[in-house]
Design a protein around this motif. Structure first.
Motif, short mmCIF file in Angstrom:
data_model
loop_
_atom_site.label_atom_id
_atom_site.label_comp_id
_atom_site.label_asym_id
_atom_site.label_seq_id
_atom_site.Cartn_x
_atom_site.Cartn_y
_atom_site.Cartn_z
N GLY A 117 0.80 -1.27 0.03
CA GLY A 117 -0.06 -0.02 0.03
C GLY A 117 0.84 1.27 -0.04
O GLY A 117 0.26 2.59 -0.05
N ARG A 118 2.21 1.05 0.19
CA ARG A 118 3.20 2.11 0.02
C ARG A 118 4.08 2.14 -1.21
O ARG A 118 3.77 2.91 -1.99
CB ARG A 118 3.89 2.53 1.40
N ASN A 119 5.07 1.16 -0.87
CA ASN A 119 6.28 1.11 -1.85
C ASN A 119 6.38 -0.23 -2.19
O ASN A 119 7.54 -0.41 -2.70
CB ASN A 119 7.19 2.02 -1.28
N LEU A 120 5.41 -1.25 -2.10
CA LEU A 120 5.90 -2.59 -2.23
C LEU A 120 6.40 -2.85 -3.68
O LEU A 120 7.26 -3.60 -3.68
CB LEU A 120 4.83 -3.44 -1.92
N ASP A 192 6.96 -14.62 17.00
CA ASP A 192 7.06 -15.22 15.91
C ASP A 192 6.13 -14.69 14.75
O ASP A 192 5.77 -13.62 15.13
CB ASP A 192 6.68 -16.73 16.33
N GLY A 193 6.09 -15.65 13.95
CA GLY A 193 5.40 -15.14 12.80
C GLY A 193 3.70 -14.68 13.03
O GLY A 193 3.36 -13.97 12.21
N SER A 194 3.16 -15.49 14.04
CA SER A 194 1.89 -14.89 14.01
C SER A 194 1.85 -13.71 14.68
O SER A 194 0.66 -13.04 14.52
CB SER A 194 1.08 -16.14 15.07
N PHE A 195 2.87 -13.32 15.36
CA PHE A 195 2.60 -11.93 16.04
C PHE A 195 2.76 -10.74 14.69
O PHE A 195 2.18 -9.74 14.81
CB PHE A 195 3.67 -11.64 16.93
N ALA A 196 3.46 -11.14 13.92
CA ALA A 196 3.48 -10.38 12.77
C ALA A 196 2.52 -10.33 12.07
O ALA A 196 2.02 -9.17 11.22
CB ALA A 196 4.85 -11.07 11.81
N VAL A 197 1.43 -11.25 11.88
CA VAL A 197 0.18 -11.27 11.14
C VAL A 197 -0.55 -10.37 12.14
O VAL A 197 -1.27 -9.48 11.62
CB VAL A 197 -0.22 -12.68 11.12
N SER A 198 -0.53 -10.51 13.27
CA SER A 198 -1.37 -9.61 14.20
C SER A 198 -1.00 -8.32 14.01
O SER A 198 -2.31 -7.38 14.25
CB SER A 198 -1.24 -10.09 15.60
N LEU A 199 0.11 -7.72 13.89
CA LEU A 199 0.64 -6.39 13.84
C LEU A 199 0.24 -6.08 12.48
O LEU A 199 -0.40 -4.78 12.39
CB LEU A 199 2.25 -6.48 13.74
N TRP A 200 0.08 -6.57 11.61
CA TRP A 200 -0.38 -6.05 10.48
C TRP A 200 -1.85 -5.79 10.39
O TRP A 200 -2.40 -4.78 9.80
CB TRP A 200 -0.16 -7.04 9.14
N ARG A 201 -2.78 -6.69 10.99
CA ARG A 201 -4.10 -6.51 11.22
C ARG A 201 -4.42 -5.10 11.89
O ARG A 201 -5.10 -4.41 11.70
CB ARG A 201 -4.63 -7.57 11.89
N GLU A 202 -3.30 -4.97 12.94
CA GLU A 202 -3.57 -3.77 13.73
C GLU A 202 -3.28 -2.50 12.98
O GLU A 202 -4.23 -1.53 13.00
CB GLU A 202 -2.74 -3.95 15.17
N GLU A 204 -3.81 -2.27 9.78
CA GLU A 204 -4.57 -2.18 8.78
C GLU A 204 -5.91 -1.50 9.19
O GLU A 204 -6.41 -0.61 8.79
CB GLU A 204 -4.94 -3.30 7.75
N ARG A 205 -6.41 -2.21 10.58
CA ARG A 205 -7.70 -1.74 11.03
C ARG A 205 -7.81 -0.37 11.54
O ARG A 205 -8.77 0.23 11.45
CB ARG A 205 -8.08 -3.04 12.16
N TYR A 206 -6.61 -0.13 12.31
CA TYR A 206 -6.55 0.95 13.27
C TYR A 206 -5.50 2.13 12.67
O TYR A 206 -5.49 3.21 13.34
CB TYR A 206 -6.22 0.76 14.70
N ASN A 208 -2.49 1.94 12.85
CA ASN A 208 -1.75 2.14 13.99
C ASN A 208 -0.12 2.02 13.52
O ASN A 208 0.40 0.94 13.14
CB ASN A 208 -1.81 1.05 15.10
N GLU A 209 0.49 3.27 13.52
CA GLU A 209 1.82 3.29 13.00
C GLU A 209 2.69 2.52 13.87
O GLU A 209 3.88 2.18 13.44
CB GLU A 209 2.23 4.65 12.83
N ALA A 210 2.61 2.49 15.17
CA ALA A 210 3.46 1.92 16.10
C ALA A 210 3.17 0.40 15.71
O ALA A 210 4.58 -0.46 15.69
CB ALA A 210 3.08 2.18 17.35
N ALA A 211 2.24 -0.22 15.29
CA ALA A 211 2.10 -1.76 14.99
C ALA A 211 3.05 -2.06 13.71
O ALA A 211 3.60 -2.80 13.67
CB ALA A 211 0.69 -2.02 14.74
N LEU A 212 2.97 -0.87 12.66
CA LEU A 212 3.49 -1.19 11.49
C LEU A 212 5.34 -0.99 11.90
O LEU A 212 6.01 -1.85 11.27
CB LEU A 212 3.24 -0.10 10.55
N GLU A 213 5.55 0.10 12.80
CA GLU A 213 6.95 -0.05 13.07
C GLU A 213 7.39 -1.12 13.69
O GLU A 213 8.69 -1.55 13.51
CB GLU A 213 7.04 1.27 14.03
N THR A 214 6.82 -1.79 14.53
CA THR A 214 7.26 -2.87 15.32
C THR A 214 7.23 -4.06 14.24
O THR A 214 8.19 -4.85 14.20
CB THR A 214 6.21 -3.09 16.47
N LEU A 215 6.41 -4.13 13.24
CA LEU A 215 6.30 -5.20 12.38
C LEU A 215 7.63 -4.97 11.57
O LEU A 215 8.33 -6.09 10.94
CB LEU A 215 5.07 -5.27 11.30
#
Length: 276
Positions: A117-120, A192-202, A204-206, A208-215
């Motif tokens: 959605g940005r520069n992929l 682990d990878g499941s946390f990465a999935v959760s961060l992206w959902r966070e 996308e839904r909200y 949340n730039e902190a979630a993207l930064e953490t991912l």
């Protein structure tokens, strides 16, 4: 180490290669002068194959990856290191049909990140600068997912550390291999990878730039650690040869990383997952 390698030639396996080294035949040039020692090939055939190997040194790593076992990818690492990139992706799920969320690319100097959605799409131009991709399980996961997502083919030669490390007895996924090799992930240890999935959902839904930064911090950690694993695996393998003192490599320094994981999100994950 590549010019000391003979097992990419037909009829030469590890045992024959070791016997040649023991007899003082330690380079392609030496072997060309002792081609009669190679069973199953004529001397002219040996010299012709060595000429092809020399020609491939300039810009054709495929020549070697197509002739070596995947577990022997470490042999071409030093020669093509300056033309190699370390790669790791994160996705919306853990299956091959998942979409890509972020990509991290590292060339021992610069970390580049790409966000859906940005520069992929910029990834496709940047990866063309490299002749070799180094990954963990990339042959089975990262590369097929990238090719499906972008509807393209990546033409780079592949060094997949899953196979290189397995030959050394290191298994258990990327994180398990890191632990066995003494690599500490710091605050990201236990993620682990499941946390990465959760961060992206966070994110996308909200939004949340902190979630993207953490991912991105997690994705970068995976990618940067590939270089440390590659060098360690190379040194352990070359240590089993007569060339350890001459060809061992220094352990790489970690690059400065701007993206940092958010402590609050990390704490939430550990509470949710029950991790220590």
């Amino acid at each position: 180490m590549l010019k000391q390698t003979f097992c990419h030639l037909p009829t030469i396996g590890y045992t024959t290669e070791q016997r040649l080294w023991d007899r003082g035949v330690t380079t392609w040039e030496h072997l060309a002068g002792h081609a009669h020692l190679v069973k199953g090939l004529s001397s002219s055939e040996v010299r012709e194959l060595l000429d092809l190997s020399l020609a491939a040194l300039d810009d054709n790593p495929h020549y070697f990856t197509e002739r070596l076992k995947r577990s022997d990818g470490w042999r071409l690492f030093p020669h093509f290191r300056g033309k190699s990139a370390y790669l790791d992706i994160e996705t919306t799920g853990l299956g091959h049909e998942s979409d890509i969320t972020t990509i991290a690319l590292y060339d021992s100097r610069e970390v580049r990140t790409y966000v859906n959605g940005r520069n992929l799409e910029d990834f496709l131009d940047d990866i063309e600068q490299f002749q070799v991709i180094i990954s963990y399980n990339g042959i089975s996961f990262d590369i097929p997912v990238i090719e499906r997502y972008f509807r393209t083919r990546l033409n780079q030669a592949q060094i997949d550390l899953r196979y290189v490390l397995a030959q050394l007895g290191c298994r258990g996924g990327l994180k398990g291999c890191e632990r066995q090799m003494g690599i500490n992930r710091g605050i990201l240890d236990g993620i682990d990878g499941s946390f990465a999935v959760s961060l992206w959902r966070e994110y996308e839904r909200y939004s949340n730039e902190a979630a993207l930064e953490t991912l991105l911090a997690y994705n970068i950690e995976d990618t940067v650690n590939l270089e440390r694993l590659m060098v360690e695996a190379y040194n352990r393998n070359v240590g089993k040869t007569p060339f350890a003192q001459e060809f061992s490599l220094p352990f790489p320094e970690c690059p400065p990383i701007i993206q940092q994981p958010d402590p609050e999100l990390m704490a939430q994950w550990f509470r949710y997952s029950g991790a220590p």
